[in-house]
Design a protein around this motif. Structure first.
Motif, mmCIF file in Angstrom:
data_model
loop_
_atom_site.group_PDB
_atom_site.id
_atom_site.type_symbol
_atom_site.label_atom_id
_atom_site.label_comp_id
_atom_site.label_asym_id
_atom_site.label_seq_id
_atom_site.Cartn_x
_atom_site.Cartn_y
_atom_site.Cartn_z
ATOM 1 N N ASP A 154 -1.853 4.813 -3.954
ATOM 2 C CA ASP A 154 -3.136 4.112 -4.134
ATOM 3 C C ASP A 154 -4.167 4.554 -3.090
ATOM 4 O OD1 ASP A 154 -2.179 2.946 -1.883
ATOM 5 O OD2 ASP A 154 -2.375 0.873 -2.567
ATOM 6 N N ARG A 155 -3.754 5.409 -2.155
ATOM 7 C CA ARG A 155 -4.720 5.955 -1.188
ATOM 8 C C ARG A 155 -4.187 7.275 -0.654
ATOM 9 N NH1 ARG A 155 -5.741 0.927 1.493
ATOM 10 N NH2 ARG A 155 -5.044 0.071 -0.492
ATOM 11 N N ILE A 156 -5.116 8.147 -0.300
ATOM 12 C CA ILE A 156 -4.741 9.541 -0.036
ATOM 13 C C ILE A 156 -5.267 10.028 1.312
ATOM 14 C CG2 ILE A 156 -5.057 11.933 -0.835
ATOM 15 C CD1 ILE A 156 -3.284 10.118 -2.619
ATOM 16 N N LYS A 187 0.831 -1.198 0.000
ATOM 17 C CA LYS A 187 0.000 0.000 0.000
ATOM 18 C C LYS A 187 0.869 1.252 0.000
ATOM 19 C CE LYS A 187 -3.604 -2.465 2.474
ATOM 20 N NZ LYS A 187 -4.142 -2.810 3.809
ATOM 21 N N ARG A 188 0.433 2.255 -0.779
ATOM 22 C CA ARG A 188 1.214 3.492 -0.881
ATOM 23 C C ARG A 188 0.318 4.698 -0.600
ATOM 24 N NH1 ARG A 188 6.067 2.998 -3.232
ATOM 25 N NH2 ARG A 188 6.038 5.141 -4.049
ATOM 26 N N VAL A 189 0.516 5.265 0.580
ATOM 27 C CA VAL A 189 -0.312 6.397 1.007
ATOM 28 C C VAL A 189 0.364 7.712 0.668
ATOM 29 C CG1 VAL A 189 -1.495 7.480 2.958
ATOM 30 C CG2 VAL A 189 -1.097 5.002 2.954
ATOM 31 N N GLY A 190 -0.435 8.652 0.182
ATOM 32 C CA GLY A 190 0.056 10.016 -0.004
ATOM 33 C C GLY A 190 -0.617 10.928 1.006
ATOM 34 N N VAL A 191 0.188 11.755 1.672
ATOM 35 C CA VAL A 191 -0.359 12.684 2.665
ATOM 36 C C VAL A 191 -0.169 14.113 2.172
ATOM 37 C CG1 VAL A 191 -0.253 13.492 5.051
ATOM 38 C CG2 VAL A 191 0.201 11.082 4.522
#
Lengths: 301, 330, 660, 145
Positions: free
Chosen positions: C62-64, C2-6
């Motif tokens: 893939d998620r923000i 999983k790759r989160v962007g903040v």
């Protein structure tokens, strides 16, 4: 009780011979004189094993879940508390009434096993605590009733009148927060999480208990006071308004944890907050935490 | 034999507590278990403790190591190892036997479990003989002599008013010297041991079980079982465990915890399939393991006749009765 | 992986002034699962959203997580934004570091920054457990049901029908028209009620898209928005609608007379009857309670005289079930039973009547042909007393609320009396005069100034008979003295109350109602015609006292909502709903009573258990009904029920993250 | 996880379960109105107070939160019609149970805070923070990691 025992054996034999049921659930003598564990009789010639004495604590209703998907009928002996357990299982849609032949037995109260061990076979053994408090010694649902119904009803009436003794709960309520916490942690630090309390409980009838769902992570496998208390409090909330006071959880606990002190507390509060309620007496789909009253006590303003 | 008056036993324990973390059979909140010695523990000498000594060597929950997930890399951190020498006073023959079983599992056949080994090595054992059988005892049937334990450093004898000590190992010799000041030399005879209330005729049972995997007996005896873990957790020899990790953000700990073959999820597989779906398979496995698989692998039974399960099972599953059933089964 | 962007927003200085946004972004870098984190002045701005889209592509996010203002403000914005970049809109979480942080902790930048970091960490922990959600489509039945054939129902039906949708009106009386049909004139214009109502009744009757189902009642409502299955009981009319020509001969010849409901019992009707001359449909029904044939077994006069042979005594109630996409509830009101006011001598004195009686008295087609005659002796009353707030604004004996219409219709009545009886005196006892509404105040002023009605502020304490007169004793609180009026007739402005069966119907449909059994709108300000049950709307006085223009307005409002709903073939349902894990569900049914939307039910599934097929019950969620409150998930001990987007796993993750 | 705070620099950590329609909006309003309160509280947004499983509360205390507030719409105002009536029943019991096992009553509370009650939100969480500061760090029900 001898008399009842004979009637039990008689009826069991009849039901098995006529082929009305495949198996009869009752009690038999165990390893020691003060043990009368569950018995599963499937042959007429075995009915002599059946007994009804001072130690038939075991709540047989829950075993009926094992027969849900098997063909044929099952007969089971029910004391007052066992019948309330049966009702809870009906309430939870876990059993079909027709599948079971219920044989009610008026219960004179079971004796305290621990005391029995202590005082010996000739000692004057007191009733188990839960039985001293029992409001419904007679079965509330049955197809057959063994013994003298009138006499039993009279005896029961006097019991129903008398209020349950909550002094043990009140004693704890009186403590300071720290005293309470020390008391409960000293109880739950010795919990080994064998889940006997849960597995014996008729109100714990989930297909998969959340404490077996390691994936969701409701609880860790680690045994520590915190996790053990999480388990205890969560279970208490899950059976809140559904505990039928059979006291089996406490009896089953190998570590002598006073589990009923939690259940009784919730029963007491439910009665105070939402009106008198005895679980497993009626099957009407109206459970204390399954409905509400707009005029419930308001403390959150 | 070296003896001391029973009421002066605390002096001995006191003295030993100088050099060791002394664990003694004591009662707390109605439960008896081995407890670190202090002046105010409630010693229990007339009966064996409920909680077996296995958790001293194989705790119900044991931290194995820590780990840290720092941006995409993983760091493992070993936990500091305990150094303290400990000493168990009052371990009974049956429980000594159970340590023999656990040794087999954790130390032999090329598998050495250093968590267990470490604790085992720094723990001295003072066995205590039994005077009379408790109601659920049947150690004799399992080939255990309640008055002479195997594998202790010292064998202590309960002589009613006195306690006698006999060194067995060198380590025992040293320990005995430490306390010799308190002991007097005296000729004593070991009091005779009473009749067992429970017996089990194990003769030929392991062999017979080889042909009984599909036997209807299992369905029958398992019916009243609740599938709780009480028997396995009070059993001195049950040793199944599960490995889990507790993660909090970047930090985590690997832990191993007792598990029980009585639990549904014990054999639950990831896909949801469960090779032991019902009570029958689980109960069968438990007794097969104790009476057949273990003997086959280690040439010894995985039951010491301590009787704890007989007492604590909420539905009175009685292993002696089951052994009897097995013997009688066609 | 999983790759989160903040993405941390400064919101100009709104956040940046008290939170070190760059620091927050930097801290976020180290959270597990975070692949990229940055801050920017205005995330919601075009360039801000572009920045997010670009980062999603460049860093394969893939998620923000957006740390900015309240999700109640910009969640939709950022959902659209990440959808623009090819992500599912529900792969977004927001950390509210403005309303919940910078604005409330302006003076402690260090701790505000720390708190923002923790809020971001919670959001990251949650978003790691997010899953893509899709809106599901449910078909819409392009047909509406209007319950109640009063002016509100008629208006709603006509509007819906004109928009090209089929509508059925269910009316429990033999004719549509409702209360308005009984009214003589309407305030403030004094135009004839019938004259403006009947055309609408006719329009409804003749409209190709409208079906009238009169003398019928709703028996059962199942299903949900877009697909309600409604069972309607068509009461036996004992008259074959197809044969009957409505000639009226039967009523004429019918030998049994009973008090006419329509005329408020001031005259009689026959047992085979139409409630009033302009009734629609203008075909009679037999009132079996009173019909001689049904009571005594003989008579059959109507059958004999009917030229069309339309009489059919054997007819039985008929149950029909129809499917509708939407329901408008327009069941109207009833009048307060003022017998509780013994001091007004209800029953004892025939000349103490209600406003609605009065409407009939002055109506040209009424029992007195429009001449004002008092019921007792038919004399023309000279002194008429009106008493307002009978049952309204009286918590002790009646209702707490104001019935809203009485001030105006009493003024109307007063005017009419003075108009028709020149030498009459009109006294009005009132608590207040409330005249909000176009032309209302002017009308009231005319009543007093022009028509000389005498308004007395105060309650009436007693009415008693003295010879031919009624003595009305009351207090004039303005003059602070007792007053006594010799009246020939007294008219009570009785409160508007909910229909006696209002609660029953509400429970049937599954809408909520207030302590007075008026139906509750979804929101008193912003959703005044909706109910909490999707697809069910309110029109007219069933929701609370209303006059005609208000009822009509609300009816058109409801119609507009219905049209919007029926204009689509399918409707999208919110994907944030409960879901059942059937493997775990034990079918205990604890969840069912918890759901306010009847969205849960038990269904039977088949399963293999040890080589044997068994049947067992499990809960199932109706995605059309579920509104996603999640109350059921807590009732579920084994957590077989879970709420999408607010799953147990997500919330536990947030709790854990907060405690780090 | 690690119990790092020392008496001097310790600040309580307080979790607020806020229903999306009333209390969360109330907290937003508090923000819009610039009503200040201690930065110790962390709001967790749920659709309805009826969604708050008592197990979440227990978990929070296990993991080291010093206080928990469950807040939702006033009875009768629930966006989901009846959700908060069930919340009320559940937490009337839960509160008593937690008190019974020794948790200081101040540490777990439930309140009705509407979308228009920004000031009430401020007042409630400020009071809560003060009460819990007075009590000190919570050790009860907590897993000592």
């Amino acid at each position: 009780m001898k008399e009842i025992t004979l009637q039990m054996q008689e009826l069991a034999r009849e039901l098995l011979q006529k082929g009305e049921v495949n198996v009869v659930l009752g009690w038999e003598k165990g390893t020691f004189w003060y043990l009368s564990p569950p018995a599963f009789i499937d042959k007429p010639e075995d009915v002599e094993r059946l007994v009804f004495d001072d130690y038939c604590h075991h709540n047989l209703s829950k075993y009926l879940m094992d027969y849900r998907y098997q063909d044929g009928k099952v007969a089971v002996f029910l004391k007052g508390c066992d019948s309330r357990a049966f009702n809870i299982l009906l309430e939870d849609n876990q059993l079909e009434r027709e599948k079971y032949v219920l044989i009610g037995i008026p219960c004179p109260g079971m004796k305290d096993q621990e005391k029995a061990k202590e005082l010996g076979i000739n000692g004057d053994i007191p009733l188990a605590k839960k039985c001293q408090d029992c409001k419904y010694p007679n079965p509330l649902v049955y197809d057959y009733f063994l013994g003298d119904k009138e006499a039993a009803d009279e005896a029961a009436a006097t019991r129903e009148a008398k209020a349950i003794d909550y002094s043990d709960v009140e004693q704890i309520e009186k403590m300071t927060p720290d005293e309470k916490y020390d008391f409960w942690s000293s109880q739950y630090e010795r919990c080994i999480r064998c889940y006997a309390c849960r597995n014996v409980c008729p109100a714990c009838n989930c297909r998969e208990c959340i404490f077996d769902q390691s994936r969701t992570g409701w609880i860790g496998k680690a045994n520590n006071t915190s996790e053990n208390q999480f388990f205890a409090l969560t279970r208490a909330m899950h059976v809140a308004g559904r505990c039928i006071e059979c006291g089996e959880c406490e009896r089953a606990c190998p570590m002598n944890i006073p589990i009923m002190l939690l259940n009784k507390k919730l029963i007491k509060d439910i009665n105070q907050l939402f009106g008198e309620y005895d679980a497993g007496v009626k099957v009407d789909g109206v459970l204390p935490l399954g409905h509400f009253d707009k005029n419930d006590p308001e403390e959150f303003m | 034999m070296k003896i001391i008056a029973k009421e002066r036993l605390p002096e001995v324990l006191q003295l030993l507590a100088k050099d060791y973390n002394v664990l003694v059979p004591a009662k707390f909140e109605g439960v008896t278990r081995f407890t670190p010695y202090s002046g105010d523990v409630e010693l229990v000498l007339e009966e064996n403790v409920l909680m077996p000594p296995k958790d001293i060597f194989f705790p119900q929950t044991e931290k194995m190591y820590k780990f840290k997930a720092k941006n995409k890399s993983l760091e493992i951190e070993e936990l500091p190892v305990e150094k303290e020498e400990q000493l168990i006073f009052g371990i009974r023959s049956c429980d000594l036997k159970s340590l023999e079983c656990l040794d087999q599992v954790f130390l032999t056949k090329g598998y050495v479990d250093h968590f267990y080994k470490d604790k085992r090595e720094r723990t001295a054992l003072i066995a205590l003989s039994c005077v009379r059988p408790q109601e659920a005892c049947f150690c004799h049937s399992m080939g255990v002599d309640p008055q002479n334990g195997v594998g202790a450093d010292i064998q202590a004898y309960d002589l009613k008013e006195k306690i006698g000590f006999k060194a067995i190992s060198e380590k025992g010799q040293e320990i005995l010297e430490k306390i010799s000041g308190l002991l007097a030399e005296e000729e004593v005879s070991i009091p005779s041991f009473g009749e067992f209330n429970l017996k089990a005729d194990i003769e030929g049972v392991p062999e017979k079980l080889q042909g009984m995997f599909e036997h209807p007996i299992w369905a029958d005896i398992s019916r009243k079982c609740l599938n709780c873990g009480a028997c396995t957790y009070v059993c001195p020899t049950c040793h199944c465990f599960d490995i889990d990790s507790e993660v909090r953000g970047e930090d985590g700990v690997k832990i191993r915890c007792w598990d029980s073959c009585m639990f549904g999820e014990y054999t639950q597989m990831a896909g949801g399939h469960n090779p032991r779906p019902t009570k029958k398979e689980r109960v069968r496995n438990r007794f097969m393991h104790k009476l057949r698989y273990f003997p086959e692998r280690y040439q010894m039974l995985l039951c010491t006749g301590c009787g704890r399960c007989v007492i604590k099972c909420p539905v009175n599953m009685d292993i002696t009765a089951i052994i009897k059933k097995i013997k009688e089964a066609e | 992986m999983k790759r989160v962007g903040v993405f941390v927003c400064h919101c100009g200085t709104n956040i940046a002034a008290s939170v070190d946004c760059a620091q927050v972004a930097q801290n976020a870098q180290n959270f597990p699962g975070v692949a990229y984190a940055t801050d920017y002045k205005y995330m919601c701005s075009e360039p801000g959203q572009e920045l997010i889209k670009k980062a999603i592509k460049e860093h394969k996010l893939d998620r923000i997580v957006v740390a900015s203002c309240s999700p109640r403000m910009h969640e939709p914005t950022f959902r659209r934004c990440i959808e623009g970049a090819g992500l599912n809109g529900y792969m977004l979480e927001m950390a509210n570091i403005r309303e919940h942080c910078s604005w409330v902790h302006p003076d402690d930048k260090e701790r505000a920054t720390q708190k923002s970091t923790e809020l971001a960490r919670m959001a990251v922990a949650k978003v790691l457990n997010n899953t893509p959600l899709e809106k599901s489509q449910i078909p819409v039945t392009k047909r509406a049901l209007v319950i109640g054939g009063g002016i509100a129902g008629i208006q709603a039906a006509i509007d819906i029908a004109n928009a090209g949708h089929k509508v059925d009106i269910v009316e429990k009386e033999p004719s549509i028209g409702g209360k308005m049909a009984q009214i003589d004139k309407t305030f403030p214009t004094l135009d004839c009620s019938a004259c403006i109502l009947t055309p609408k009744m006719v329009e409804a009757a003749n409209h190709p898209n409208i079906t009238l189902i009169t003398y019928s009642e709703v028996e059962k409502v199942e299903g949900y928005v877009g697909n309600f299955d409604v069972t309607i009981r068509k009461k036996a009319r004992s008259v074959d609608m197809n044969k009957c020509t409505g000639c009226g001969l039967c009523s004429e010849k019918c030998p049994s007379r009973v008090p006419s409901e329509f005329e408020m019992g001031m005259t009689t009707r026959k047992s085979i009857y139409t409630p009033f001359p302009q009734a629609i449909p203008n075909k009679p029904v037999i009132d079996r309670e009173n019909c001689r044939y049904f009571k005594l077994g003989k008579c059959k006069v109507c059958e004999r005289v009917c030229p069309a042979g339309a009489i059919d005594y054997t007819q039985e109630d008929e149950l029909v079930t129809e499917r509708y996409g939407a329901i408008v509830v327009a069941t109207g009101f009833d009048l307060f039973d003022y017998s509780v006011y013994g001091e007004y001598g209800y029953g004892k004195y025939p000349d103490v009547i209600t406003g609605l009686h009065f409407e009939r008295l002055i109506n040209a087609s009424g029992p007195t042909m429009g001449k004002i005659k008092r019921p007792s002796d038919g004399k023309e009353p000279k002194n008429v007393v009106f008493i307002k707030c009978v049952g309204s604004r009286d918590e002790a004996k009646g209702k707490a609320y104001c019935s809203k219409t009485c001030c105006m219709y009493t003024a109307k009545h007063a005017t009419l009396v003075r108009e028709k009886i020149k030498d009459s005196n009109v006294y009005v006892f009132y608590m207040d005069v409330r005249t909000p509404g176009k032309g209302y105040e002017e009308f009231y002023t005319r009543t007093t100034d022009q028509y000389g009605a005498i308004y007395i502020r105060g309650r009436v304490s007693k009415i008693y008979q003295k010879g031919e007169k009624l003595i009305v004793k009351g207090a004039d609180t303005l003059l602070g003295k007792q007053v006594e009026v010799e009246a020939d007739m007294v008219v009570l402005a009785t409160a508007m109350v909910a229909q006696p069966d209002a609660a029953k119907l509400a429970q049937m449909i599954g809408i909520s109602y207030d302590q007075d059994n008026f139906y509750t709108e979804a929101h008193p300000k912003l959703a005044p015609v909706e109910t909490h049950t999707a697809g069910v709307y309110l029109a007219g006085a069933c929701q609370g006292p209303k006059d005609i223009p208000e009822s009509v307005a609300q009816a058109s409002g409801a119609a507009a909502k219905v049209c919007a709903l029926l204009s689509k073939d399918e409707m999208a349902t919110e994907p944030i709903i409960s879901q059942v894990n059937e493997a775990i569900c034990a079918g205990c049914g604890m969840c069912i009573p918890i759901c306010p939307y009847k969205a849960l039910e038990l269904k039977t599934i088949q399963e293999r258990v040890q080589g044997k097929t068994i049947e067992r019950k499990v809960a199932s969620v109706n995605s059309g009904l579920c509104q996603g409150c999640g109350a059921c998930t807590v009732a579920c001990r084994s957590s077989a029920l879970n709420l999408k987007h607010f799953t147990n796993e997500q919330i536990l993750a947030e709790v854990d993250a907060l405690c780090l | 996880m690690s119990v790092k705070e020392t008496a001097s620099n310790w600040e309580p950590k307080i979790l607020v379960f806020a229903c999306n329609w009333c209390t969360y909006a109330g907290a937003d309003l508090a923000g819009l109105s610039r009503l200040q309160y201690p930065p110790n509280i962390r709001i967790l947004r749920v659709p309805c107070s009826g969604r708050v499983n008592p197990q979440f509360v227990l978990r929070a205390f296990q993991r080291g939160v010093d206080g928990v507030l469950v807040a939702g719409c006033h009875p009768g105002d629930c966006h989901y019609v009846t959700g908060n009536y069930f919340t009320r029943r559940r937490y009337l019991l839960m509160q008593r149970l937690l008190e019974y096992v020794g948790l200081d009553p101040e540490r777990f509370q439930a309140r009705w805070i509407s979308g228009s009650e920004g000031p009430k939100f401020q007042e409630v969480v400020t009071k809560l923070t003060e009460d819990i500061k007075a009590l000190g760090p919570n050790r009860k029900l907590r897993d000592a990691q």
